[in-house]
Enzyme design. Structure first.
Site, PDB file in Angstrom:
ATOM      1  N   ALA A 119       0.792  -1.357  -0.049  1.00 49.42           N
ATOM      2  CA  ALA A 119       0.043  -0.159   0.066  1.00 49.42           C
ATOM      3  C   ALA A 119       0.909   1.336  -0.010  1.00 49.42           C
ATOM      4  CB  ALA A 119      -1.052  -0.032   1.201  1.00 49.42           C
ATOM      5  N   ASN A 175       1.263  -2.979   7.711  1.00 53.02           N
ATOM      6  CA  ASN A 175       2.315  -3.762   7.008  1.00 53.02           C
ATOM      7  C   ASN A 175       3.221  -2.598   6.525  1.00 53.02           C
ATOM      8  OD1 ASN A 175       1.616  -6.865   7.130  1.00 53.02           O
ATOM      9  ND2 ASN A 175      -0.449  -5.704   6.846  1.00 53.02           N
ATOM     10  N   HIS A 203      -1.061   7.522   3.887  1.00 54.41           N
ATOM     11  CA  HIS A 203       0.182   7.165   4.234  1.00 54.41           C
ATOM     12  C   HIS A 203       1.010   8.380   3.804  1.00 54.41           C
ATOM     13  CE1 HIS A 203      -0.858   3.112   5.208  1.00 54.41           C
ATOM     14  NE2 HIS A 203      -1.168   2.925   3.845  1.00 54.41           N
TER      15      HIS A 203
HETATM   16  N1  LIG Z   1       1.872  -5.066   2.751  1.00 54.59           N
HETATM   17  C1  LIG Z   1       0.947  -4.179   2.641  1.00 54.59           C
HETATM   18  O1  LIG Z   1       0.798  -3.031   2.417  1.00 54.59           O
HETATM   19  C2  LIG Z   1      -0.574  -4.668   2.819  1.00 54.59           C
HETATM   20  C3  LIG Z   1      -1.649  -4.211   2.246  1.00 54.59           C
HETATM   21  C4  LIG Z   1      -2.996  -4.467   2.551  1.00 54.59           C
HETATM   22  C5  LIG Z   1      -3.008  -5.822   3.187  1.00 54.59           C
HETATM   23  N2  LIG Z   1      -2.052  -6.252   3.669  1.00 54.59           N
HETATM   24  C6  LIG Z   1      -2.334  -7.640   4.455  1.00 54.59           C
HETATM   25  O2  LIG Z   1      -2.605  -8.642   3.208  1.00 54.59           O
HETATM   26  C7  LIG Z   1      -3.521  -9.873   3.984  1.00 54.59           C
HETATM   27  C8  LIG Z   1      -4.632  -9.980   3.042  1.00 54.59           C
HETATM   28  O3  LIG Z   1      -5.334  -8.684   3.216  1.00 54.59           O
HETATM   29  P1  LIG Z   1      -7.081  -8.990   2.771  1.00 54.59           P
HETATM   30  O4  LIG Z   1      -7.550  -7.553   2.789  1.00 54.59           O
HETATM   31  O5  LIG Z   1      -7.036  -9.935   1.388  1.00 54.59           O
HETATM   32  O6  LIG Z   1      -7.509  -9.717   3.860  1.00 54.59           O
HETATM   33  P2  LIG Z   1      -8.891 -10.679   4.159  1.00 54.59           P
HETATM   34  O7  LIG Z   1      -9.192 -10.503   5.478  1.00 54.59           O
HETATM   35  O8  LIG Z   1      -9.914 -10.139   3.276  1.00 54.59           O
HETATM   36  O9  LIG Z   1      -8.461 -12.005   3.791  1.00 54.59           O
HETATM   37  C9  LIG Z   1      -7.680 -12.944   4.229  1.00 54.59           C
HETATM   38  C10 LIG Z   1      -8.295 -14.223   3.824  1.00 54.59           C
HETATM   39  O10 LIG Z   1      -7.055 -15.240   4.369  1.00 54.59           O
HETATM   40  C11 LIG Z   1      -7.631 -16.110   4.927  1.00 54.59           C
HETATM   41  N3  LIG Z   1      -6.820 -16.751   6.262  1.00 54.59           N
HETATM   42  C12 LIG Z   1      -6.109 -15.668   7.143  1.00 54.59           C
HETATM   43  N4  LIG Z   1      -5.395 -16.643   7.962  1.00 54.59           N
HETATM   44  C13 LIG Z   1      -5.085 -17.828   7.456  1.00 54.59           C
HETATM   45  C14 LIG Z   1      -4.437 -18.879   7.496  1.00 54.59           C
HETATM   46  N5  LIG Z   1      -3.740 -18.940   8.657  1.00 54.59           N
HETATM   47  N6  LIG Z   1      -4.460 -19.869   6.559  1.00 54.59           N
HETATM   48  C15 LIG Z   1      -5.348 -19.841   5.656  1.00 54.59           C
HETATM   49  N7  LIG Z   1      -6.104 -18.764   5.477  1.00 54.59           N
HETATM   50  C16 LIG Z   1      -6.073 -17.919   6.222  1.00 54.59           C
HETATM   51  C17 LIG Z   1      -9.017 -15.759   5.858  1.00 54.59           C
HETATM   52  O11 LIG Z   1      -9.967 -16.802   5.796  1.00 54.59           O
HETATM   53  C18 LIG Z   1      -9.340 -14.770   4.545  1.00 54.59           C
HETATM   54  O12 LIG Z   1     -10.153 -15.406   3.467  1.00 54.59           O
HETATM   55  C19 LIG Z   1      -3.752  -9.076   5.264  1.00 54.59           C
HETATM   56  O13 LIG Z   1      -2.718  -9.802   6.282  1.00 54.59           O
HETATM   57  C20 LIG Z   1      -3.227  -7.789   5.397  1.00 54.59           C
HETATM   58  O14 LIG Z   1      -2.969  -7.034   6.419  1.00 54.59           O
HETATM   59  C21 LIG Z   1      -0.750  -6.032   3.363  1.00 54.59           C
END
Ligand SMILES: NC(=O)c1ccc[n+]([C@@H]2O[C@H](COP(=O)([O-])OP(=O)(O)OC[C@H]3O[C@@H](n4cnc5c(N)ncnc54)[C@H](O)[C@@H]3O)[C@@H](O)[C@H]2O)c1
Length: 252
Positions: A119, A175, A203
């Site tokens: 992001a 993150n 941000h």
């Molecule tokens: N690096 C970045 O800048 C950045 C930006 C946005 C999101 N993220 C991260 O990316 C990830 C995904 O975001 P999202 O919006 O798609 O989240 P979300 O909650 O919409 O989807 C996450 C999915 O992963 C599954 N899940 C969670 N833990 C699990 C595990 N241990 N094993 C199997 N499945 C699992 C959940 O059931 C869910 O369907 C999050 O951790 C979020 O914080 C990072």
């Protein structure tokens, strides 16, 4: 064409499946099988109800878009099973022992761990910290209180301190703070604000060093289904995957 295994079929997983171009998603896994099936229907991938079987699929690279906990639980096994990994929940790498373990394993197995820009933008400039002293990195993030899971009618500072402490308190939201530390090698000064008037995830990143100073403001549209996640984060994975094998590498 690269074969991708999707670990996590939530908001980001859906966007990757809908927009895959330049790569193919062949395998999906999620603790919530219903979500995995939805994503599989979008891209024709096979659903694996079991993580070990998922790793036996023909995917060359696993894209983690699940959670900080999933990185802790699965990243090292993925490398051991001979696959590269893209880690979106980079906040997990605030744990230095885990990060070192993952890096060492990647080196030992000759596999790669990719951290997408997610992001934020400007990681390319921060990476010059390896060669030119970056002296200060400041991140001020503002989100709607609903994304942070808190209730307030006024703009308020909810956290000030290090990236590691912030991701511990808000594992779904910050993150980017860990990504900028990994890129620069410098501990960031992090502020997290909740603002009921914020309709975007904002941000504000400033860094300075031998080269001069950079100030960046990113006003991200939240993803339609998860206000905590910026749409840009999903797009950064699409871009990373599409460019992996391209002969011309830009801004890496
Ligand atoms: N690096 C970045 O800048 C950045 C930006 C946005 C999101 N993220 C991260 O990316 C990830 C995904 O975001 P999202 O919006 O798609 O989240 P979300 O909650 O919409 O989807 C996450 C999915 O992963 C599954 N899940 C969670 N833990 C699990 C595990 N241990 N094993 C199997 N499945 C699992 C959940 O059931 C869910 O369907 C999050 O951790 C979020 O914080 C990072």
């Amino acid at each position: 064409m690269k074969k991708v295994g999707l670990l996590g079929c939530g908001n980001v997983g859906h966007i990757i499946a809908e927009r895959c171009d330049g790569f193919v998603v062949t395998a999906v896994f999620d603790v919530d099988t219903r979500r995995a099936e939805e994503v599989a229907n979008l891209c024709g991938a096979r659903v694996y109800p079991d993580f070990d079987r998922f790793l036996e699929s023909d995917a060359d690279i696993i894209v983690e878009a699940a959670s900080v906990a999933a990185v802790r639980e699965y990243a090292q096994t993925i490398l051991t099973k001979g696959k590269d990994i893209v880690i979106l929940s980079v906040g997990a790498l605030a744990d230095e022992e885990l990060r070192r373990g993952i890096e060492q394993l990647a080196a030992a197995t000759d596999h790669r761990v990719y951290i997408p820009s997610g992001a934020i933008v400007g990681l390319d400039g921060l990476k010059t910290g390896e060669f030119a002293n970056i002296t200060r990195v400041v991140l001020r993030t503002t989100k709607n209180p609903a994304s942070l899971g808190i209730a307030t009618n006024e703009r308020m500072l909810v956290f000030k301190g290090t990236a590691a402490d912030c991701i511990r308190e808000f594992p779904k939201n910050i993150n980017v703070a860990v990504a900028i530390e990994l890129a620069s090698g410098v501990k960031a000064e992090v502020e997290l604000w909740a603002d009921p008037a914020a309709i975007r995830n904002i941000h504000e990143l400033t860094y300075e060093g031998e080269f001069g100073e950079v100030t960046i403001t990113v006003r991200n549209n939240p993803s339609p289904d998860n206000p905590a996640t910026s749409y840009l984060a999903a797009l950064s994975i699409l871009t990373l995957l599409r460019n992996l094998d391209r002969p011309l590498q830009i801004g890496t």
